[in-house]
Design a protein around this motif. Sequence first.
Motif, mmCIF file in Angstrom:
data_model
loop_
_atom_site.group_PDB
_atom_site.id
_atom_site.type_symbol
_atom_site.label_atom_id
_atom_site.label_comp_id
_atom_site.label_asym_id
_atom_site.label_seq_id
_atom_site.Cartn_x
_atom_site.Cartn_y
_atom_site.Cartn_z
ATOM 1 N N THR A 16 -9.684 -2.942 4.186
ATOM 2 C CA THR A 16 -9.183 -1.572 4.007
ATOM 3 C C THR A 16 -8.524 -1.317 2.661
ATOM 4 O OG1 THR A 16 -7.101 -2.214 5.078
ATOM 5 C CG2 THR A 16 -8.813 -1.223 6.481
ATOM 6 N N ILE A 17 -8.195 -2.365 1.912
ATOM 7 C CA ILE A 17 -7.374 -2.185 0.714
ATOM 8 C C ILE A 17 -8.053 -1.324 -0.344
ATOM 9 C CG2 ILE A 17 -8.173 -4.331 -0.387
ATOM 10 C CD1 ILE A 17 -4.604 -2.874 -0.530
ATOM 11 N N ALA A 18 -9.382 -1.417 -0.493
ATOM 12 C CA ALA A 18 -10.073 -0.654 -1.539
ATOM 13 C C ALA A 18 -9.927 0.846 -1.317
ATOM 14 C CB ALA A 18 -11.551 -1.045 -1.593
ATOM 15 N N GLU A 19 -10.092 1.288 -0.064
ATOM 16 C CA GLU A 19 -9.987 2.720 0.232
ATOM 17 C C GLU A 19 -8.544 3.191 0.090
ATOM 18 O OE1 GLU A 19 -11.688 5.903 3.552
ATOM 19 O OE2 GLU A 19 -11.933 3.746 3.861
ATOM 20 N N CYS A 20 -7.597 2.351 0.472
ATOM 21 C CA CYS A 20 -6.180 2.679 0.307
ATOM 22 C C CYS A 20 -5.846 2.868 -1.171
ATOM 23 C CB CYS A 20 -5.323 1.568 0.915
ATOM 24 S SG CYS A 20 -3.543 1.787 0.713
ATOM 25 N N ILE A 21 -6.321 1.952 -2.006
ATOM 26 C CA ILE A 21 -6.066 2.037 -3.446
ATOM 27 C C ILE A 21 -6.757 3.251 -4.061
ATOM 28 C CG2 ILE A 21 -6.520 0.908 -5.659
ATOM 29 C CD1 ILE A 21 -6.133 -1.787 -4.197
ATOM 30 N N ALA A 22 -7.981 3.537 -3.617
ATOM 31 C CA ALA A 22 -8.718 4.689 -4.156
ATOM 32 C C ALA A 22 -7.930 5.981 -3.955
ATOM 33 C CB ALA A 22 -10.086 4.784 -3.492
ATOM 34 N N ALA A 23 -7.327 6.140 -2.771
ATOM 35 C CA ALA A 23 -6.506 7.329 -2.507
ATOM 36 C C ALA A 23 -5.252 7.316 -3.370
ATOM 37 C CB ALA A 23 -6.137 7.384 -1.030
ATOM 38 N N ALA A 24 -4.643 6.142 -3.527
ATOM 39 C CA ALA A 24 -3.420 6.031 -4.320
ATOM 40 C C ALA A 24 -3.676 6.371 -5.784
ATOM 41 C CB ALA A 24 -2.847 4.626 -4.190
ATOM 42 N N LYS A 25 -4.864 6.027 -6.297
ATOM 43 C CA LYS A 25 -5.187 6.292 -7.701
ATOM 44 C C LYS A 25 -5.363 7.783 -7.986
ATOM 45 C CE LYS A 25 -7.912 3.378 -9.893
ATOM 46 N NZ LYS A 25 -9.059 2.472 -10.208
ATOM 47 N N LEU A 26 -5.560 8.579 -6.942
ATOM 48 C CA LEU A 26 -5.591 10.032 -7.116
ATOM 49 C C LEU A 26 -4.189 10.609 -7.266
ATOM 50 C CD1 LEU A 26 -8.222 10.975 -4.371
ATOM 51 C CD2 LEU A 26 -8.600 10.757 -6.844
ATOM 52 N N ILE A 27 -3.193 9.780 -7.001
ATOM 53 C CA ILE A 27 -1.802 10.238 -7.022
ATOM 54 C C ILE A 27 -1.059 9.740 -8.249
ATOM 55 C CG2 ILE A 27 0.400 10.175 -5.759
ATOM 56 C CD1 ILE A 27 -1.327 9.586 -3.212
ATOM 57 N N THR A 28 -1.229 8.467 -8.606
ATOM 58 C CA THR A 28 -0.367 7.842 -9.600
ATOM 59 C C THR A 28 -1.112 6.840 -10.472
ATOM 60 O OG1 THR A 28 1.670 6.537 -9.867
ATOM 61 C CG2 THR A 28 0.280 6.021 -7.974
#
Length: 274
Positions: A16-28
């Motif tokens: 799951t980490i890749a999708e979690c990071i992908a969303a986070a990269k849209l923020i910060t």
Amino acid sequence: MVPLSVVIITRNEAETIAECIAAAKLITDDIIIIDNYSTDETCSIALSEDCRLYQCPWEGYGANKNKGIALAKYDWILSVDADEIADLELVLSLHTLKLNDPTMVYDIRFKSYFGKKLIRYGAWGRDHHIRLFNRTRVKWSESYVHETLQLPVGTQIQHLDGYVHHYSVKDGRECYAKALFYAQLSAGKYLQSGKKVNLVNLYLSPVFSFIKSYILFGGFLDGKEGLVIAQITYKNKWLKYRYLLRLEGSKLKNKYSKTPAPKAEPGLAVEYSH
């Protein structure tokens, strides 16, 4: 980008980490991974996505989250787990924040999944957590399990639009394993705090937890998954106090014995995440 840091603690979260990071990269532009020596591809995925990765021993959920907070670039912290993914509405909501008042914390609604099924009712269907805060005022408690944010007097709470999608468990077996695991950790926490077993928390409280989840909160509307969740909620509540009862007996026995009580292995705490 929003001037906040995303902090994620991990242990074998490659699924799951890749999708979690992908969303986070849209923020910060600042994502910190605190990893407890994963043996899968978690670290390589995080590094390939330009996250800042730090590996360290396990000292409990709150303690490891606080390590990430201390390493963050920004004072504003968005704390998520590796199986939690911010949706686009939440991302857009975060981009509208001024983040100029450190007394403010932000409460985020969760959508929880049992396997691929969204759970709409029961306790899971009402889930929300404060996950965005300013580190100059707020930290995690460092209890070994069920860490909470320590909110000082004068804290204001604002609710955000959008959701964090929480892919909690794959199936009933994993759900039961988590319940068993957290029951053991909770019993140890209760013992340390001096909490005692009584008839109410051993028998009545588990029954009420089932009734609340399955009937009062409408868990039956989620079908068989709603029943499984209510049953495991009952089991977790009952097991916590059964384990506490055993620990109390073991403590009393060892008080009058020359043989020291065995210590729990802290590494066990990384086998399952929230």
